[in-house]
Motif scaffolding. Structure first.
Motif: not given
Length: 338
Positions: A243-250, A256-271
């Protein structure tokens, strides 16, 4: 009958989770198939014409003395139905044919001898567990014949050859005889198991007409509708999957805004998924959320746009299936808002 030569009183003739699932039955693949309808061209040696990619070798250059044209050759050549009163093709209008030599237009050093080869292109059997050669043929198998119709195999680029059949002298090939006496006149196909060569990366197959000058009967040899098929080694290896996206990030609106300890998604995302299978290839990639299928993508790039409104944690899972039925699966827990 000009197909028959009389000699010495003898009548003769011409991670996350990695899972595998495999289908038990393996379908046969065609490695080579020809009915010799394509025009023959000069082979790589430039000494004879041959089917494209094939090779013809030998010692003869002449043809039957009684022939007004030059189609009744002492070496392997293509012959069309309209060039002879005999129906010598099994399908279409052309076959590969060699006639017994009467010495016409051959040098004294050759005389009536024949050592004539029709050789396939190099074939790769490395991916197969069984190999079968089949073709249709006209050949004369009278026990009194002094020529040989060999089928030979080489695994060293033609440096050495192994005999796998002699249609003239091996009793198992004394087939037919209802159309022409002691002939297999396209009455039975020739099927030869070449599985002993499965796994070999460089294989050539030859039809070798050999006559060394003895007194006795000889005959023509015609082949048509050659097919070489193989059963592939079963593919039990699952695809490589990540899985290339999402990774552990916001992520906000797919960025991608910044790295995070879990994947957090606000709005839509292209998995986005990377899936590769080097054996049978990828059949499709499946995207699931909380065990419910959301999309199946059969061609790269493997991307699914997740726009569903949600609030909280979800299990995102992807599965990649290859064409043999094996699959790999990966999942991660993501938090999605809006």
């Amino acid at each position: 009958m000009f197909l028959i030569c009389i000699g010495a009183g003898v009548s003769s003739a011409l991670t996350g989770e990695i899972s595998t699932k495999n289908k038990n039955q393996q379908s046969s693949e065609i490695l080579l198939s020809t009915s010799f309808e394509e025009p023959w061209v000069l082979d790589k040696d430039g000494d004879y014409k041959a089917p494209p990619g094939w090779d013809v070798d030998g010692i003869c250059k002449g043809y039957q003395w009684y022939s007004i044209a030059e189609q009744y050759t002492h070496y392997w050549s293509d012959i069309k139905d309209n060039e002879t009163p005999y129906d010598l093709s099994h399908s279409g209008v052309t076959s590969a044919c060699i006639w017994w030599s009467d010495g016409y237009r051959e040098p004294p050093s050759v005389g009536t001898r024949q050592d004539e080869w029709l050789i396939t292109p190099t074939l790769d059997f490395s991916r197969y567990v069984s190999i079968n050669l089949s073709f249709w043929s006209i050949y004369y198998w009278d026990p009194g014949c002094v020529h040989f119709n060999y089928i030979k195999v080489s695994t060293d680029n033609g440096k050495s050859w192994e005999i796998v059949a002699d249609l003239v002298h091996d009793p198992q090939w004394r087939l037919g005889g209802n159309i022409w006496e002691n002939f297999n006149y396209f009455e039975y196909p020739i099927n030869i198991d070449l599985s002993q060569y499965a796994g070999e990366p460089s294989v050539k197959i030859a039809w070798h007409y050999l006559y060394q000058g003895e007194e006795g009967g000889r005959g023509i040899w015609v082949i048509d509708d050659v097919k070489i098929s193989g059963t592939p080694i079963p593919d039990v290896t699952p695809p490589a999957l990540s899985i290339e996206k999402p990774r552990n990030a916001l992520y906000i609106s797919n960025e991608e805004i910044f790295p995070f300890f879990i994947p957090v998604i606000v709005g839509y995302i292209n998995v986005t998924v990377n899936a590769v299978d080097n054996e049978t290839g990828i059949s499709y990639v499946e995207f699931l959320v909380d065990s419910k299928t959301k999309a199946k993508v059969s061609t790269p790039p493997y991307v699914w746009e997740w726009r569903e409104f949600s609030f909280g944690p979800h299990t995102l899972q992807v599965k990649a299936f290859d064409k043999a039925g094996n699959f790999a699966s990966k999942e991660l827990v993501v938090w999605k808002f809006f």
